[in-house]
Design a protein around this motif. Sequence first.
Motif, PDB file in Angstrom:
ATOM      1  N   PRO A 137       0.943  -1.320  -0.081  1.00  0.00           N
ATOM      2  CA  PRO A 137       0.020   0.090   0.027  1.00  0.00           C
ATOM      3  C   PRO A 137       0.943   1.261   0.150  1.00  0.00           C
ATOM      4  O   PRO A 137      -0.229   2.478  -0.711  1.00  0.00           O
ATOM      5  N   PRO A 138       2.239   1.492   0.707  1.00  0.00           N
ATOM      6  CA  PRO A 138       2.297   2.333   0.558  1.00  0.00           C
ATOM      7  C   PRO A 138       3.016   2.884  -0.785  1.00  0.00           C
ATOM      8  O   PRO A 138       3.255   4.321  -1.864  1.00  0.00           O
ATOM      9  N   LEU A 139       2.514   2.271  -2.288  1.00  0.00           N
ATOM     10  CA  LEU A 139       2.962   2.850  -2.920  1.00  0.00           C
ATOM     11  C   LEU A 139       1.486   3.388  -3.037  1.00  0.00           C
ATOM     12  O   LEU A 139       2.169   4.412  -4.468  1.00  0.00           O
ATOM     13  N   ALA A 140       0.112   3.116  -3.319  1.00  0.00           N
ATOM     14  CA  ALA A 140      -0.421   3.877  -4.024  1.00  0.00           C
ATOM     15  C   ALA A 140      -0.695   5.578  -3.653  1.00  0.00           C
ATOM     16  O   ALA A 140      -1.273   6.324  -3.968  1.00  0.00           O
ATOM     17  N   ILE A 141       0.432   5.618  -2.402  1.00  0.00           N
ATOM     18  CA  ILE A 141      -0.065   7.606  -2.036  1.00  0.00           C
ATOM     19  C   ILE A 141       1.084   8.334  -3.153  1.00  0.00           C
ATOM     20  O   ILE A 141       0.494   9.352  -4.044  1.00  0.00           O
ATOM     21  N   PRO A 142       2.182   7.718  -3.788  1.00  0.00           N
ATOM     22  CA  PRO A 142       3.117   8.661  -4.733  1.00  0.00           C
ATOM     23  C   PRO A 142       2.444   8.469  -6.172  1.00  0.00           C
ATOM     24  O   PRO A 142       2.580   8.948  -6.868  1.00  0.00           O
ATOM     25  N   TYR A 143       2.258   7.599  -6.022  1.00  0.00           N
ATOM     26  CA  TYR A 143       1.747   6.963  -7.496  1.00  0.00           C
ATOM     27  C   TYR A 143      -0.418   7.093  -7.616  1.00  0.00           C
ATOM     28  O   TYR A 143      -0.741   6.432  -8.502  1.00  0.00           O
ATOM     29  N   ALA A 144      -0.564   7.739  -6.936  1.00  0.00           N
ATOM     30  CA  ALA A 144      -2.609   7.471  -7.329  1.00  0.00           C
ATOM     31  C   ALA A 144      -2.576   7.953  -7.854  1.00  0.00           C
ATOM     32  O   ALA A 144      -3.601   7.726  -8.670  1.00  0.00           O
ATOM     33  N   ASN A 145      -2.198   9.483  -8.935  1.00  0.00           N
ATOM     34  CA  ASN A 145      -3.033   9.793 -10.055  1.00  0.00           C
ATOM     35  C   ASN A 145      -2.336   9.920 -10.878  1.00  0.00           C
ATOM     36  O   ASN A 145      -2.878   9.718 -12.741  1.00  0.00           O
ATOM     37  N   ASP A 146      -1.267   8.459 -11.064  1.00  0.00           N
ATOM     38  CA  ASP A 146      -0.756   7.954 -12.224  1.00  0.00           C
ATOM     39  C   ASP A 146      -0.807   6.209 -12.310  1.00  0.00           C
ATOM     40  O   ASP A 146       0.108   5.610 -11.764  1.00  0.00           O
ATOM     41  N   TRP A 147      -2.258   5.640 -13.077  1.00  0.00           N
ATOM     42  CA  TRP A 147      -2.753   4.636 -12.462  1.00  0.00           C
ATOM     43  C   TRP A 147      -1.951   3.754 -13.665  1.00  0.00           C
ATOM     44  O   TRP A 147      -1.652   2.203 -13.257  1.00  0.00           O
ATOM     45  N   ASP A 148      -1.793   4.170 -14.566  1.00  0.00           N
ATOM     46  CA  ASP A 148      -0.237   3.016 -15.201  1.00  0.00           C
ATOM     47  C   ASP A 148       0.912   2.807 -14.752  1.00  0.00           C
ATOM     48  O   ASP A 148       1.316   1.702 -14.180  1.00  0.00           O
ATOM     49  N   ARG A 149       1.671   3.947 -14.155  1.00  0.00           N
ATOM     50  CA  ARG A 149       2.728   3.618 -13.065  1.00  0.00           C
ATOM     51  C   ARG A 149       2.097   2.316 -11.921  1.00  0.00           C
ATOM     52  O   ARG A 149       3.168   1.953 -11.795  1.00  0.00           O
ATOM     53  N   LEU A 150       0.979   3.231 -11.608  1.00  0.00           N
ATOM     54  CA  LEU A 150       1.195   2.369  -9.976  1.00  0.00           C
ATOM     55  C   LEU A 150       0.386   0.669 -10.895  1.00  0.00           C
ATOM     56  O   LEU A 150       1.519   0.013  -9.400  1.00  0.00           O
ATOM     57  N   VAL A 151       0.435   0.323 -11.703  1.00  0.00           N
ATOM     58  CA  VAL A 151       0.373  -0.838 -11.621  1.00  0.00           C
ATOM     59  C   VAL A 151       1.122  -1.506 -12.310  1.00  0.00           C
ATOM     60  O   VAL A 151       2.005  -2.279 -11.401  1.00  0.00           O
ATOM     61  N   GLU A 152       2.694  -0.879 -12.485  1.00  0.00           N
ATOM     62  CA  GLU A 152       3.998  -1.671 -12.544  1.00  0.00           C
ATOM     63  C   GLU A 152       4.559  -1.379 -11.787  1.00  0.00           C
ATOM     64  O   GLU A 152       4.755  -2.717 -11.544  1.00  0.00           O
TER      65      GLU A 152
END
Length: 301
Positions: A137-152
């Motif tokens: 879950p920490p990854l969801a904070i900085p990448y919350a607005n970039d879903w392609d990168r968040l998935v990657e």
Amino acid sequence: MDSDRARGILLGLACGDALGRPVEFASASEISADHGRLDEMVGHGTWNQPAGTITDDTEQALCIARSLVEHQAFDPADVAERFVAWYDSGPFDIGGMTRRALTRLKRGDTWEEAGQQVWEQSPEGQNAGNGSVMRCPPLAIPYANDWDRLVEVSRQSSRITHADPRCTEGCAVLNLTVAGLLENAETPLQDALDYVGADAPDELVTALRPLARGDSPSTLETSGYVVHSLQTALHDGLFADSAEEAIVTAVNRGGDTDTIGAIAGAVAGARFGASTLPDRWLAAVDAAEELELLAEQLLSM
């Protein structure tokens, strides 16, 4: 983005982890017999640790969060190194697939190779644990607005130790759901499932699609199998009326209490915010101050 909710992700994860730690592996009836309804941080029990002690769930989430803040981006090789350093510190709790993958890393495997090799050598039933979803879950904070990168990055973070698609896509779905909650999405789980689409294994989608419709399954399992853990934790995190209720409900189900509690806590923390978590819990968790600071730093990336 709401700072209270961002802090809630990390602090909720830690609270669920620490509340569940002393009763890990106990059944719901055993927890009830020993504690009634467990809603206070207690000491001893499983792992014989003081009240408020976090486990590998939060410790690995800390590795990811610290790496993100230091590098201002997700660097899987650096995260893998941090996992190995944590492993070398002698943690009292570590999952089997994680241990095997980190052992391979110590022997020279790259982060891309270690989890893949462990997965390929593990029989069905021992190849899709919840050890990567609990820490992501920490990854969801900085990448919350970039879903392609968040998935990657969610997939990559899982592959370090858990390369099964149920794990990699489970991390993606969980983090997309948390990101949706940060942005006040009305249907965060449905949005997450729609976004990953056909990439998500049928078994994972079948377990989570009813929750996205608002249906509560008749049976919720509490094993360490990633599909069971995600279904139960997302149910409690999304259906409860408060963060405390979500975490207490998840932990009192028994089974893999620390991990299911941690995932439910991260989800509920994103829904309700850190300010709704009980002060008595936060005071007991030694890592709370660092987690709060890291959440603020992740938010500013």
